[in-house]
Design a protein around this motif. Structure first.
Motif, PDB file in Angstrom:
ATOM      1  N   ARG A 185       0.883  -1.192  -0.106  1.00 57.00           N
ATOM      2  CA  ARG A 185       0.028  -0.019  -0.026  1.00 57.00           C
ATOM      3  C   ARG A 185       0.739   1.341  -0.002  1.00 57.00           C
ATOM      4  O   ARG A 185       0.347   2.294  -0.344  1.00 57.00           O
ATOM      5  N   ALA A 186       2.095   1.335   0.623  1.00 58.52           N
ATOM      6  CA  ALA A 186       2.878   2.207   0.674  1.00 58.52           C
ATOM      7  C   ALA A 186       3.372   2.760  -0.682  1.00 58.52           C
ATOM      8  O   ALA A 186       4.227   3.780  -0.843  1.00 58.52           O
ATOM      9  N   LEU A 187       3.283   1.961  -1.650  1.00 56.07           N
ATOM     10  CA  LEU A 187       4.191   2.272  -3.169  1.00 56.07           C
ATOM     11  C   LEU A 187       3.071   3.490  -3.860  1.00 56.07           C
ATOM     12  O   LEU A 187       1.913   3.277  -3.719  1.00 56.07           O
ATOM     13  N   ALA A 188       3.854   4.299  -4.170  1.00 64.70           N
ATOM     14  CA  ALA A 188       3.144   5.339  -4.816  1.00 64.70           C
ATOM     15  C   ALA A 188       2.498   5.046  -6.072  1.00 64.70           C
ATOM     16  O   ALA A 188       2.973   4.050  -6.943  1.00 64.70           O
ATOM     17  N   PRO A 189       1.670   5.746  -6.549  1.00 67.96           N
ATOM     18  CA  PRO A 189       0.812   5.616  -7.826  1.00 67.96           C
ATOM     19  C   PRO A 189       1.892   5.284  -8.940  1.00 67.96           C
ATOM     20  O   PRO A 189       1.547   4.322  -9.909  1.00 67.96           O
ATOM     21  N   GLN A 190       2.784   6.174  -9.190  1.00 70.18           N
ATOM     22  CA  GLN A 190       3.697   5.887 -10.287  1.00 70.18           C
ATOM     23  C   GLN A 190       4.285   4.711 -10.071  1.00 70.18           C
ATOM     24  O   GLN A 190       4.690   4.041 -11.227  1.00 70.18           O
ATOM     25  N   ARG A 191       4.793   4.252  -8.932  1.00 73.22           N
ATOM     26  CA  ARG A 191       5.442   3.127  -8.833  1.00 73.22           C
ATOM     27  C   ARG A 191       4.388   1.733  -9.033  1.00 73.22           C
ATOM     28  O   ARG A 191       4.764   0.910  -9.733  1.00 73.22           O
ATOM     29  N   GLN A 192       3.312   1.983  -8.948  1.00 74.61           N
ATOM     30  CA  GLN A 192       2.350   0.906  -9.218  1.00 74.61           C
ATOM     31  C   GLN A 192       2.440   0.840 -10.662  1.00 74.61           C
ATOM     32  O   GLN A 192       1.935  -0.391 -11.196  1.00 74.61           O
ATOM     33  N   ARG A 193       2.059   1.758 -11.375  1.00 74.22           N
ATOM     34  CA  ARG A 193       1.944   1.883 -12.872  1.00 74.22           C
ATOM     35  C   ARG A 193       2.986   1.289 -13.559  1.00 74.22           C
ATOM     36  O   ARG A 193       3.125   0.618 -14.447  1.00 74.22           O
ATOM     37  N   GLY A 247      -3.635  -2.362  -2.810  1.00 77.77           N
ATOM     38  CA  GLY A 247      -2.248  -2.348  -3.204  1.00 77.77           C
ATOM     39  C   GLY A 247      -1.791  -3.407  -4.012  1.00 77.77           C
ATOM     40  O   GLY A 247      -0.473  -3.378  -4.281  1.00 77.77           O
TER      41      GLY A 247
END
Length: 219
Positions: free
Chosen positions: A21-29, A59
């Motif tokens: 869940r701590a991963l930023a949206p950019q990291r998720q993409r 996440g």
């Protein structure tokens, strides 16, 4: 990698959920794109005709690009659907591009139940599964509801029924050194992250082999 010694399943689950869940949206993409590159041209994905995926929540790594690719290639795609009754049962239902979805009791998107479009799990070719934690030997830690384990329980009763191929999908940060498997846990053939493959069944992964059901029915 997280060392599991001294951690209960509940503690480990909480720690790993916080990590993803701590991963930023950019990291998720970015992770979703890398996951796609890991899997899109693999023989297991290219050869399958019936593939079940999931929609991300809490996440989880997003297999949406793989879902789009499967539909473009003419594969039949399925999502898990939770039964209203019995409440502990999960089925897999075919989904079409652009189909309207609703939120289930866990606030996860799913199609409206339609028995005519549901398929027995042992007739699928490939099942791409979410997870909370994984190890290199096929161990999978889920959210704790047991929905996937119950759906796949037939594999402990029918040793030769190996469909579908089971791949866990995860962020690299969800890797642990070792997971103790409970009697009801069904091991994965492999886990695929945004960075690597971790194959428990290495021979099958190299060949890109899809299991066939030798007995004709796994019920």
């Amino acid at each position: 990698m997280i060392e599991t010694a001294g951690l209960s399943r509940a503690q480990l689950r909480r720690l790993l959920r916080e990590r993803r869940r701590a991963l930023a949206p950019q990291r998720q993409r970015q992770a979703a794109r890398r996951l796609y590159r890991q899997l899109a041209q693999h023989p297991l994905f290219r050869r399958c005709r019936h593939v079940a995926l999931y929609l991300p929540n809490d996440g989880e790594i997003d297999p949406g690009l793989l879902l789009d690719a499967a539909q473009r290639r003419g594969k039949a795609t399925y999502l898990p659907v939770l039964n209203a009754w019995p409440a502990t049962r999960m089925v897999f239902q075919r989904i079409h591009p652009g189909e309207a979805l609703h939120l289930n009791r866990f606030r996860i998107r799913e199609p409206r139940p339609n028995r005519a479009r549901q398929r027995k799990v042992w007739t699928l070719d490939l099942l791409l599964m979410p997870l909370v934690g994984f190890d290199c030997e096929g161990g999978r830690l889920g959210m704790g509801g047991g929905f996937y384990d119950r759906s796949l329980a037939y594999r402990t009763r029918h040793k030769y029924c190996r469909k579908p191929a089971l791949l866990g999908l995860a962020h690299e940060c969800q890797k642990v050194d070792r997971l103790a498997l409970a009697s009801w846990d069904v091991p994965l053939e492999a886990t695929v992250t945004d960075k690597a493959w971790y194959a428990a069944d290495r021979k099958m992964m190299r060949r890109g082999q899809l299991h066939r059901d030798p007995c004709g029915a796994c019920e």
